[in-house]
Design a protein around this motif. Structure first.
Motif, PDB file in Angstrom:
ATOM      1  N   GLN A   1     -26.302  21.368 -21.424  1.00 62.43           N
ATOM      2  CA  GLN A   1     -26.169  19.989 -21.882  1.00 62.43           C
ATOM      3  C   GLN A   1     -24.743  19.716 -22.354  1.00 62.43           C
ATOM      4  O   GLN A   1     -24.209  18.624 -22.117  1.00 62.43           O
ATOM      5  N   GLU A   2     -24.115  20.699 -22.975  1.00 69.38           N
ATOM      6  CA  GLU A   2     -22.720  20.548 -23.392  1.00 69.38           C
ATOM      7  C   GLU A   2     -21.807  20.378 -22.176  1.00 69.38           C
ATOM      8  O   GLU A   2     -20.887  19.550 -22.191  1.00 69.38           O
ATOM      9  N   ILE A   3     -22.062  21.155 -21.126  1.00 73.34           N
ATOM     10  CA  ILE A   3     -21.262  21.024 -19.911  1.00 73.34           C
ATOM     11  C   ILE A   3     -21.477  19.659 -19.269  1.00 73.34           C
ATOM     12  O   ILE A   3     -20.525  19.024 -18.795  1.00 73.34           O
ATOM     13  N   GLU A   4     -22.709  19.195 -19.249  1.00 73.95           N
ATOM     14  CA  GLU A   4     -22.991  17.863 -18.706  1.00 73.95           C
ATOM     15  C   GLU A   4     -22.218  16.785 -19.467  1.00 73.95           C
ATOM     16  O   GLU A   4     -21.654  15.874 -18.858  1.00 73.95           O
ATOM     17  N   ARG A   5     -22.215  16.893 -20.777  1.00 74.49           N
ATOM     18  CA  ARG A   5     -21.479  15.897 -21.575  1.00 74.49           C
ATOM     19  C   ARG A   5     -19.989  15.963 -21.283  1.00 74.49           C
ATOM     20  O   ARG A   5     -19.314  14.919 -21.197  1.00 74.49           O
ATOM     21  N   ALA A   6     -19.470  17.167 -21.089  1.00 78.42           N
ATOM     22  CA  ALA A   6     -18.049  17.308 -20.752  1.00 78.42           C
ATOM     23  C   ALA A   6     -17.758  16.688 -19.392  1.00 78.42           C
ATOM     24  O   ALA A   6     -16.716  16.051 -19.191  1.00 78.42           O
ATOM     25  N   ALA A   7     -18.682  16.867 -18.432  1.00 77.33           N
ATOM     26  CA  ALA A   7     -18.501  16.273 -17.106  1.00 77.33           C
ATOM     27  C   ALA A   7     -18.505  14.750 -17.191  1.00 77.33           C
ATOM     28  O   ALA A   7     -17.651  14.073 -16.577  1.00 77.33           O
ATOM     29  N   GLU A   8     -19.435  14.204 -17.934  1.00 73.82           N
ATOM     30  CA  GLU A   8     -19.509  12.746 -18.070  1.00 73.82           C
ATOM     31  C   GLU A   8     -18.282  12.196 -18.785  1.00 73.82           C
ATOM     32  O   GLU A   8     -17.788  11.118 -18.434  1.00 73.82           O
ATOM     33  N   SER A   9     -17.752  12.947 -19.753  1.00 74.79           N
ATOM     34  CA  SER A   9     -16.526  12.525 -20.439  1.00 74.79           C
ATOM     35  C   SER A   9     -15.336  12.527 -19.496  1.00 74.79           C
ATOM     36  O   SER A   9     -14.374  11.778 -19.688  1.00 74.79           O
ATOM     37  N   ALA A  10     -15.413  13.383 -18.472  1.00 76.07           N
ATOM     38  CA  ALA A  10     -14.343  13.442 -17.466  1.00 76.07           C
ATOM     39  C   ALA A  10     -14.599  12.469 -16.323  1.00 76.07           C
ATOM     40  O   ALA A  10     -13.916  12.530 -15.295  1.00 76.07           O
ATOM     41  N   SER A  11     -15.560  11.572 -16.489  1.00 76.63           N
ATOM     42  CA  SER A  11     -15.907  10.564 -15.477  1.00 76.63           C
ATOM     43  C   SER A  11     -16.458  11.176 -14.198  1.00 76.63           C
ATOM     44  O   SER A  11     -16.218  10.676 -13.095  1.00 76.63           O
ATOM     45  N   LEU A  12     -17.189  12.271 -14.358  1.00 71.38           N
ATOM     46  CA  LEU A  12     -17.892  12.894 -13.241  1.00 71.38           C
ATOM     47  C   LEU A  12     -19.388  12.651 -13.414  1.00 71.38           C
ATOM     48  O   LEU A  12     -19.944  12.904 -14.482  1.00 71.38           O
ATOM     49  N   SER A  13     -20.033  12.147 -12.371  1.00 69.65           N
ATOM     50  CA  SER A  13     -21.465  11.887 -12.418  1.00 69.65           C
ATOM     51  C   SER A  13     -22.238  13.168 -12.120  1.00 69.65           C
ATOM     52  O   SER A  13     -21.888  13.920 -11.205  1.00 69.65           O
ATOM     53  N   VAL A  14     -23.268  13.423 -12.886  1.00 66.22           N
ATOM     54  CA  VAL A  14     -24.120  14.588 -12.652  1.00 66.22           C
ATOM     55  C   VAL A  14     -25.170  14.202 -11.606  1.00 66.22           C
ATOM     56  O   VAL A  14     -26.072  13.416 -11.869  1.00 66.22           O
ATOM     57  N   VAL A  15     -25.042  14.760 -10.420  1.00 63.80           N
ATOM     58  CA  VAL A  15     -25.996  14.493  -9.342  1.00 63.80           C
ATOM     59  C   VAL A  15     -27.232  15.367  -9.498  1.00 63.80           C
ATOM     60  O   VAL A  15     -28.363  14.917  -9.296  1.00 63.80           O
ATOM     61  N   GLU A  16     -27.009  16.613  -9.872  1.00 60.56           N
ATOM     62  CA  GLU A  16     -28.115  17.553 -10.049  1.00 60.56           C
ATOM     63  C   GLU A  16     -27.699  18.630 -11.030  1.00 60.56           C
ATOM     64  O   GLU A  16     -26.582  19.124 -10.999  1.00 60.56           O
ATOM     65  N   ARG A  17     -28.643  18.982 -11.892  1.00 62.35           N
ATOM     66  CA  ARG A  17     -28.457  20.143 -12.763  1.00 62.35           C
ATOM     67  C   ARG A  17     -29.814  20.783 -12.929  1.00 62.35           C
ATOM     68  O   ARG A  17     -30.734  20.184 -13.483  1.00 62.35           O
ATOM     69  N   ALA A  18     -29.971  21.988 -12.397  1.00 61.77           N
ATOM     70  CA  ALA A  18     -31.284  22.618 -12.409  1.00 61.77           C
ATOM     71  C   ALA A  18     -31.132  24.124 -12.270  1.00 61.77           C
ATOM     72  O   ALA A  18     -30.121  24.614 -11.752  1.00 61.77           O
ATOM     73  N   PRO A  19     -32.139  24.871 -12.727  1.00 62.66           N
ATOM     74  CA  PRO A  19     -32.122  26.320 -12.483  1.00 62.66           C
ATOM     75  C   PRO A  19     -32.226  26.598 -10.983  1.00 62.66           C
ATOM     76  O   PRO A  19     -33.003  25.945 -10.284  1.00 62.66           O
ATOM     77  N   LEU A  20     -31.434  27.524 -10.520  1.00 63.19           N
ATOM     78  CA  LEU A  20     -31.528  27.974  -9.135  1.00 63.19           C
ATOM     79  C   LEU A  20     -32.452  29.186  -9.136  1.00 63.19           C
ATOM     80  O   LEU A  20     -32.171  30.187  -9.785  1.00 63.19           O
ATOM     81  N   GLN A  21     -33.559  29.074  -8.420  1.00 65.12           N
ATOM     82  CA  GLN A  21     -34.572  30.116  -8.467  1.00 65.12           C
ATOM     83  C   GLN A  21     -34.920  30.620  -7.084  1.00 65.12           C
ATOM     84  O   GLN A  21     -34.977  29.847  -6.126  1.00 65.12           O
ATOM     85  N   HIS A  22     -35.149  31.941  -7.012  1.00 63.16           N
ATOM     86  CA  HIS A  22     -35.675  32.515  -5.775  1.00 63.16           C
ATOM     87  C   HIS A  22     -37.183  32.322  -5.731  1.00 63.16           C
ATOM     88  O   HIS A  22     -37.756  31.904  -4.739  1.00 63.16           O
TER      89      HIS A  22
END
Length: 317
Positions: A281-302
């Protein structure tokens, strides 16, 4: 991060930041995630890989381009003084045309504004000043450009394995002190009495017996890698005593122990940088502060039970 130890590791030629595991399906899932991302890059795209190490992600990008019949200009940066074209086996073929930039911080990219169609990074963003790095990612991305990062998950199999290996390494180095005991044996044979040498040999045998007893227990629960490696290393070092002078053997013992301690530092980097839900969530907030839209954020699972990494997909508006 332990930059010096990472540079030493990269000089050994491994193309991956962490050695391949028995979890081949997990490794395949990571590759699949990158192929899917790169497939969206058009012919003639410019791609930037940050925290590249010896270029594992750029290799996947290049192979994807060849499979699709596309030509991409691929750049890769790392703060470490990397030289994959020199150290990676068959790099002249496997990493042909990839432009590596050593000693470059992701927080201060030496590229023009809006110059890349895609930015990527595997086990990289979590080791950086995330806000500063993402601001640079936004700057160098073209409008509508995409960025994808795979980030260590605190619950991933790689982090779990690292934690097990760290406990085993601590047992080897602090409890058995097997390398110190071996060095003492070699030194006693060189400079002290036969009785001292016998005592040193007895101490070493005790350490070996302890590891031989603990190895099957650890192996039964999916561990034992460090114990197995140490027992093999000590056996080879003991054989060297019959072929080389004590001084040369002492140097090899020091090197073997140093290799294990360097591995510990790299595993600690992995574990400490891994992110949980709050960390992402901290990384997402940093991305949004940098004007980057979060398209997807999810666990990558086998599988449902087998977690690989976090996947973070961003887009510049």
């Amino acid at each position: 991060m332990s930059q010096q130890h990472w540079e030493e590791y990269y000089r050994l030629g491994s193309i991956a930041a962490y050695p391949p595991s028995a979890e081949e399906n997990c490794d395949a899932r990571v590759r699949q995630a990158w192929v899917e991302f790169f497939t969206g890059c058009p012919d003639g795209a410019r791609i930037l890989d940050i925290g590249t190490g010896n270029g594992i992600v750029t290799l996947i990008a290049r192979e994807t381009a060849l499979a699709l019949g596309r030509v991409w200009e691929i750049h890769a940066i790392d703060l470490a003084m990397i030289d994959p074209l020199r150290h990676v086996p068959d790099a002249g073929t496997r990493l042909a045309d990839i432009r590596f930039h050593a000693g470059v911080a992701a927080e201060n990219l030496p590229f023009e504004d809006s110059s890349f169609d895609a930015v990527c990074g595997q086990y990289a963003l979590e080791h950086m000043d995330t806000a500063a790095a993402l601001a640079q990612v936004h700057r160098v991305l073209k409008p509508e450009g995409r960025a994808q990062f795979l980030i260590q998950h605190t619950g991933s199999w790689l982090v779990r394995n690292a934690q097990v290996s760290l406990k085993e390494a601590d047992f080897v180095l602090q409890e058995t002190k097997i390398y110190r005991r071996l060095a003492k044996l070699v030194a006693s044979e060189k400079t002290t009495t036969a009785r001292a040498a016998r005592n040193a040999g007895a101490d070493l045998r005790v350490a070996i017996q302890i590891l031989k007893r603990e190895y099957p227990k650890a192996h039964a629960f999916g561990g034992g890698v460090v114990f197995h490696y140490t027992l093999e290393a000590v056996q080879k070092l003991l054989q060297l005593r019959t072929k080389f002078p004590p001084g040369a053997v002492e140097k090899e013992i020091e090197r073997a122990e140093g290799n294990l301690r360097s591995w510990v530092r790299r595993l600690n980097d992995l574990v400490k940088s891994a992110r949980d839900e709050n960390g992402m969530q901290e990384i997402e907030r940093a991305a949004e502060s940098a004007s980057l839209s979060v398209v997807e954020r999810a666990p990558l699972q086998h599988t449902q039970e087998n977690l690989v990494d976090w996947l973070l997909l961003l887009r510049r508006g």
